[in-house]
Design an enzyme around this catalytic site. Structure first.
Site, short mmCIF file in Angstrom:
data_model
loop_
_atom_site.label_atom_id
_atom_site.label_comp_id
_atom_site.label_asym_id
_atom_site.label_seq_id
_atom_site.Cartn_x
_atom_site.Cartn_y
_atom_site.Cartn_z
N ASP A 1 103.38 -43.91 -12.32
CA ASP A 1 103.93 -44.30 -10.91
C ASP A 1 103.85 -45.73 -10.53
O ASP A 1 104.05 -46.10 -9.33
CB ASP A 1 103.38 -43.29 -9.88
CG ASP A 1 101.68 -43.31 -9.71
OD1 ASP A 1 101.24 -44.31 -10.35
OD2 ASP A 1 101.01 -42.40 -9.02
N ARG B 1 93.46 -59.41 -7.66
CA ARG B 1 92.23 -59.68 -8.49
C ARG B 1 92.65 -61.26 -8.52
O ARG B 1 93.54 -61.76 -8.91
CB ARG B 1 92.06 -58.98 -9.71
CG ARG B 1 92.97 -59.31 -10.76
CD ARG B 1 92.28 -59.03 -12.25
NE ARG B 1 92.39 -57.54 -12.53
CZ ARG B 1 93.20 -56.88 -13.12
NH1 ARG B 1 94.13 -57.37 -13.86
NH2 ARG B 1 93.19 -55.55 -13.24
N GLY C 1 102.12 -52.33 -16.45
CA GLY C 1 102.78 -50.85 -15.82
C GLY C 1 102.50 -50.73 -14.27
O GLY C 1 103.44 -50.11 -13.73
N ARG C 2 101.78 -51.18 -13.83
CA ARG C 2 101.44 -51.24 -12.50
C ARG C 2 100.92 -52.41 -11.88
O ARG C 2 100.09 -52.44 -10.75
CB ARG C 2 100.27 -49.96 -12.50
CG ARG C 2 99.26 -50.01 -12.92
CD ARG C 2 98.16 -49.17 -12.44
NE ARG C 2 96.97 -48.67 -13.09
CZ ARG C 2 95.97 -48.01 -12.73
NH1 ARG C 2 95.94 -47.29 -11.84
NH2 ARG C 2 94.91 -47.94 -13.87
N ASP D 1 94.17 -54.83 -25.02
CA ASP D 1 95.12 -55.23 -23.88
C ASP D 1 93.96 -55.39 -22.54
O ASP D 1 94.38 -56.03 -21.58
CB ASP D 1 96.04 -54.40 -23.48
CG ASP D 1 95.52 -52.89 -23.38
OD1 ASP D 1 94.85 -52.21 -24.13
OD2 ASP D 1 95.75 -52.24 -22.31
P1 AMP Z 1 94.72 -49.39 -18.26
O1 AMP Z 1 93.87 -48.22 -19.07
O2 AMP Z 1 94.56 -49.41 -17.07
O3 AMP Z 1 94.26 -50.65 -19.14
O4 AMP Z 1 96.14 -49.30 -18.72
C1 AMP Z 1 96.82 -49.19 -19.89
C2 AMP Z 1 98.31 -49.35 -19.59
O5 AMP Z 1 98.78 -48.19 -18.93
C3 AMP Z 1 98.70 -50.57 -19.08
O6 AMP Z 1 99.99 -50.81 -19.69
C4 AMP Z 1 98.93 -50.07 -17.70
O7 AMP Z 1 99.74 -50.91 -17.02
C5 AMP Z 1 99.57 -48.56 -17.84
N1 AMP Z 1 99.20 -47.67 -16.81
C6 AMP Z 1 98.09 -47.50 -16.11
N2 AMP Z 1 98.30 -46.58 -15.13
C7 AMP Z 1 99.31 -46.80 -14.79
C8 AMP Z 1 100.22 -46.17 -13.80
N3 AMP Z 1 99.88 -45.34 -12.79
N4 AMP Z 1 101.80 -46.36 -13.63
C9 AMP Z 1 102.08 -47.22 -14.52
N5 AMP Z 1 101.39 -47.61 -15.48
C10 AMP Z 1 100.08 -47.39 -15.74
MG MG Z 2 94.27 -52.52 -18.84
#
Ligand code: AMP
Ligand code: MG
Length: 465
Positions: A128, A182, A95-96, A263
């Site tokens: 975002d 990364r 998502g980002r 994930d």
């Molecule tokens: P994480 O907790 O960082 O592993 O993220 C879990 C999910 O939320 C993943 O699909 C990320 O890509 C999405 N995600 C986290 N932060 C954002 C953001 N600011 N914008 C879009 N997607 C996000």
């Molecule tokens: Mg993640």
């Protein structure tokens, strides 16, 4: 000295391309108002032949995401599902971030350059697509400290400040923005397999298993393992071996990842995606990193269990290709592999040669009990024992008859312990936030790398050369 990553020429190899049509979606990076380099990883840029890039070229590739020569023509936002705090979520995916490039190192191993904070994708939902600069700084610190402590981790390759203002519920806002790149051996997650099960895409899963076996080679399952000739079974054995070692490595490092969702689990066994991580202030199994982890699901002492549970979900996904009994046999290896890895890594951190078996476990138990009862900070404890500043008691008794390893040397007597507790992390960030002073961060990275050199490399498990 710890061997430096070996210099190698730039060798692009976008091996993922045949899988790309169903594994990801081509995306474009956000058009950022600025690109100011804040961190270039001079330990690792040479390992993939990118150390010669000028700063202007670095900004174009890791701030504007202009493709690297002969590499992926367009970034790929990867598709995956996952269990988040044990609830299945089919709505996630990159998502980002995205996969930006793939390269071979000097030994021919495949490495990915992947991003965090590079803009919105089809999987952003209401997000975002951005990363805060503080989040990027925290990821630099976590990866450097974990690497020094012998944990198999992704490396922070680049951090570029992007000049936007972000609003976050859990940081004083507006706050500064960054894009992070990364370096890791792949971005195939347990959740990548879970998605293929959910969509019942057996052919694609078989292709993905083959890709993983080819790109992240590992040993064959033990002689007596049922189904040991089946690719899906081989893969699960390799993943169980890697993540049992990873869970042990976190425990010996006193590290709490914070969000062990499926994930965030890489098939390569590398630790990655650092959000609300913490290092232990005291040896406390119940210590929890994420403020939103109300039940303590991913507390320090529950990490091995969380990783094992995640392996179970990977096995469930692989049922699309294999019968249950050989997969269960692979899962059952987790406990013994984990225990052996704790003993091996604990001895490494103390600077002694393992004796094997009961003696090592007794040494671990004596250290744990001492840290728990005294509330001595774990990094200070390990440093003191490594310097052989022993007091009479169970640890001194348990250490009797152990031989010092090659790396147990003077550094430990001359230097202060290196830790990375939350107050220091906040202070390092404050210097940047309030005065744009990056010196303390860079000094800290230097100090962490020196400790890593003094620790030396982690010995491989018996039977792995
Ligand atoms: P994480 O907790 O960082 O592993 O993220 C879990 C999910 O939320 C993943 O699909 C990320 O890509 C999405 N995600 C986290 N932060 C954002 C953001 N600011 N914008 C879009 N997607 C996000
Ligand atoms: Mg993640």
């Amino acid at each position: 000295m710890r061997p430096e990553p070996q210099a190698a020429p730039y060798r692009p190899d976008p091996a993922i391309l045949p899988l790309a049509p169903w594994l990801g979606d081509p995306v474009a990076a956000a058009d950022f108002p600025g690109t100011t380099i804040r961190f270039r990883n001079h330990r690792w840029d040479r390992a993939v032949g990118l150390d010669r890039l000028t700063d202007a070229e670095w900004e174009r590739h890791f701030g504007r995401f202009e493709p690297l020569p002969g590499n992926l023509p367009q970034p790929l936002a990867l598709r995956y599902h996952g269990h988040q705090f044990r609830v299945y979520n089919p709505e996630i995916g990159d998502g980002r971030g995205f996969l930006f490039a793939q390269l071979r190192d000097g030994e021919g191993r495949l490495l990915d350059l992947g991003t965090k904070g590079s803009g919105q994708t089809p999987w952003s939902r209401s997000g975002d697509g951005r990363l805060t600069l503080k989040g990027a700084v925290r990821e630099i610190l976590a990866t450097e400290m974990l690497e020094a402590l012998g944990v198999n981790t992704s490396k922070t390759f680049s951090v570029i400040e992007t000049g936007e203002k972000l609003w976050r519920g859990d940081e004083p806002s507006p706050t500064r923005s960054a894009v992070l790149t990364r370096l890791s051996h792949g971005h195939i997650r347990f959740g990548t397999f879970q998605r293929l099960l959910a969509l019942e895409q057996a052919d694609e899963m078989a292709q993905l298993v083959d890709y993983c076996l080819a790109q992240f080679p590992g040993p064959l399952p033990p002689q007596d393992a049922p189904g040991r000739e089946q690719p899906a079974v081989i893969l699960l054995h390799q993943v169980v071996e890697r993540v049992a070692d990873l869970a042990a490595a976190w425990m010996v490092a006193g590290f709490v990842h914070g969000v062990l969702n499926t994930d965030n689990m890489n098939i390569s066994g590398e630790s990655f995606d650092y959000g609300p991580w913490r290092w232990l202030p005291t040896w406390d199994q119940g210590f929890t990193a994420a403020y939103f982890d109300h039940g303590g699901l991913y507390a320090f002492g529950r990490q091995p269990e969380a990783v094992h549970w995640n392996c179970g979900q990977l096995a469930v996904a692989l049922r699309l290709l294999a019968d249950a009994p050989p997969l269960i046999a692979a899962l059952e290896r987790f406990g013994p592999l984990y225990m052996a890895a704790v003993a091996r890594r604990w001895c490494w951190r103390l600077g002694v040669e393992p004796k094997g078996g009961e003696a090592d476990m007794a040494l671990v138990a004596a250290c744990e009990a001492t840290m728990r009862d005294s509330r001595e900070q774990p990094d200070a404890f390990f440093h003191r024992i490594r310097a052989r500043q022993l007091v009479d008691g169970p640890v001194k008794d348990a250490l009797a008859g152990y031989h010092d390893s090659r790396y147990a040397r003077a550094w430990w007597r001359e230097e202060a312990p290196v830790s990375l507790l939350i107050d220091e992390v906040e202070a390092l960030w404050s210097a940047i936030d309030e005065r744009d002073d990056w010196r303390p961060l860079h000094d800290k990275v230097t100090q962490i790398r020196r400790m890593g050199e003094a620790l030396g490399p982690v010995p491989a498990p018996a039977g792995h050369g």
